[in-house]
Design a protein around this motif. Structure first.
Motif, PDB file in Angstrom:
ATOM      1  N   LEU A   1       2.938   9.136  -4.442  1.00  0.00           N
ATOM      2  CA  LEU A   1       2.367   9.689  -3.200  1.00  0.00           C
ATOM      3  C   LEU A   1       3.470   9.958  -2.174  1.00  0.00           C
ATOM      4  O   LEU A   1       3.256  10.680  -1.201  1.00  0.00           O
ATOM      5  CB  LEU A   1       1.358   8.702  -2.582  1.00  0.00           C
ATOM      6  CG  LEU A   1      -0.001   8.531  -3.252  1.00  0.00           C
ATOM      7  CD1 LEU A   1      -0.781   7.414  -2.579  1.00  0.00           C
ATOM      8  CD2 LEU A   1      -0.805   9.829  -3.228  1.00  0.00           C
TER       9      LEU A   1
ATOM     10  N   VAL B   1       4.785   7.448  -0.362  1.00  0.00           N
ATOM     11  CA  VAL B   1       4.417   6.572   0.758  1.00  0.00           C
ATOM     12  C   VAL B   1       4.962   5.164   0.467  1.00  0.00           C
ATOM     13  O   VAL B   1       4.898   4.705  -0.678  1.00  0.00           O
ATOM     14  CB  VAL B   1       2.867   6.513   0.897  1.00  0.00           C
ATOM     15  CG1 VAL B   1       2.453   5.565   2.005  1.00  0.00           C
ATOM     16  CG2 VAL B   1       2.297   7.895   1.156  1.00  0.00           C
TER      17      VAL B   1
ATOM     18  N   CYS C   1       0.261   1.526   2.267  1.00  0.00           N
ATOM     19  CA  CYS C   1      -0.861   1.916   1.397  1.00  0.00           C
ATOM     20  C   CYS C   1      -2.057   0.987   1.589  1.00  0.00           C
ATOM     21  O   CYS C   1      -1.908  -0.190   1.883  1.00  0.00           O
ATOM     22  CB  CYS C   1      -0.441   1.867  -0.071  1.00  0.00           C
ATOM     23  SG  CYS C   1       0.659   3.223  -0.524  1.00  0.00           S
TER      24      CYS C   1
ATOM     25  N   PRO D   1      -2.938  11.535   1.787  1.00  0.00           N
ATOM     26  CA  PRO D   1      -2.864  11.617   0.325  1.00  0.00           C
ATOM     27  C   PRO D   1      -3.643  10.498  -0.359  1.00  0.00           C
ATOM     28  O   PRO D   1      -3.686   9.367   0.132  1.00  0.00           O
ATOM     29  CB  PRO D   1      -1.363  11.514   0.032  1.00  0.00           C
ATOM     30  CG  PRO D   1      -0.777  10.849   1.217  1.00  0.00           C
ATOM     31  CD  PRO D   1      -1.643  11.191   2.397  1.00  0.00           C
TER      32      PRO D   1
ATOM     33  N   GLY E   1      -1.041   6.108   2.696  1.00  0.00           N
ATOM     34  CA  GLY E   1      -1.596   6.536   1.413  1.00  0.00           C
ATOM     35  C   GLY E   1      -2.774   5.655   1.065  1.00  0.00           C
ATOM     36  O   GLY E   1      -2.779   4.463   1.376  1.00  0.00           O
TER      37      GLY E   1
END
Ligand code: BG6
Ligand code: MG
Length: 217
Positions: free
Chosen positions: A157, A159, A164, A108, A4
């Protein structure tokens, strides 16, 4: 591993720091003291409430609760006048290049901003539709450097935090990303953002190859 990408807004996607500065400067001048561009550096990534607290410290001013609340509103009314006319020309260079690359690769994207004005700004510059998730100053109880804003974004998200990537221009934002165990990317002066995992002056220095490496790490 699902990745993400989380973007800060002010100073990363658009250069709104100059409008925040003009609005805070007007308030300072109305209250009878000066507020310099150098002092404005302290305001990056910092919540509106905390900014006013710092401003009053700079001006050595006391405030009743009522005055404090009124000045917060006044500053924002003034700021809104500046952002009213924003359009796509104010998107910082090569930000769309990176957003488009992420979209093409079905990654995303979230916004993780301290600003309560994030949504209307994204709308005005035409980038709102890129974001799967928006977490802003209206959704958090703890300001950066607390990682709350990024942790909520990761959760929404779907995630894991450690998967991230965060783009940030503020020291407080880099600290928040690092605390959240996310890969922090500093946008701006590397000597200031020295705790970031990677540093770039702006998005023109970020290649799609580099983004691809982050996606597949
Ligand atoms: C951050 C800015 O993104 O948002 C700060 O870097 C600002 O300077 C903060 O104070 C809050 O913004 P707003 O729009 O809610 O007053
Ligand atoms: Mg910022």
């Amino acid at each position: 591993m699902k990745k993400g990408f989380i973007f800060d807004l002010d100073g990363v996607i658009v250069d709104t720091a100059k409008y925040h500065y003009l609005a805070w400067k007007k308030l300072a001048n109305d209250l009878g003291f000066e507020f310099t561009k150098e002092q404005n550096e302290l305001f990056k990534g910092v919540s509106r409430k905390r900014c006013l607290e710092i401003l009053l410290e700079i001006g050595n001013r006391e405030a009743t609760q009522e005055e404090f609340d009124t000045w917060m509103v006044e500053k924002n009314i003034d700021y809104l006048k500046y952002i009213e006319h924003m359009d796509a020309s104010e998107i910082l260079p090569d930000v769309p290049k990176v957003l488009n690359y992420l979209k093409e690769n079905n990654i995303p994207i979230a916004l993780g901003s301290a600003s309560k004005n994030a949504r209307p700004i994204l709308e005005k510059v035409g980038l709102l539709s890129y974001f799967n998730v928006i977490v802003d100053g209206n959704n958090v109880t703890k300001a950066k450097p607390d990682p709350e804003v990024f942790l909520i974004a990761a959760k929404q998200l779907g995630v894991f935090a450690e998967n991230c990537v965060v783009f940030e221009d503020a020291v407080a934002g880099i600290e928040a990303a690092n605390t959240a165990k996310m890969a922090s990317i500093g946008i701006g002066d590397a000597s200031v953002l020295d705790k970031a995992k990677h540093n770039f002056n702006d998005f023109t220095e970020i290649s799609t190859d580099f983004i691809s490496q982050l996606i597949h790490k």
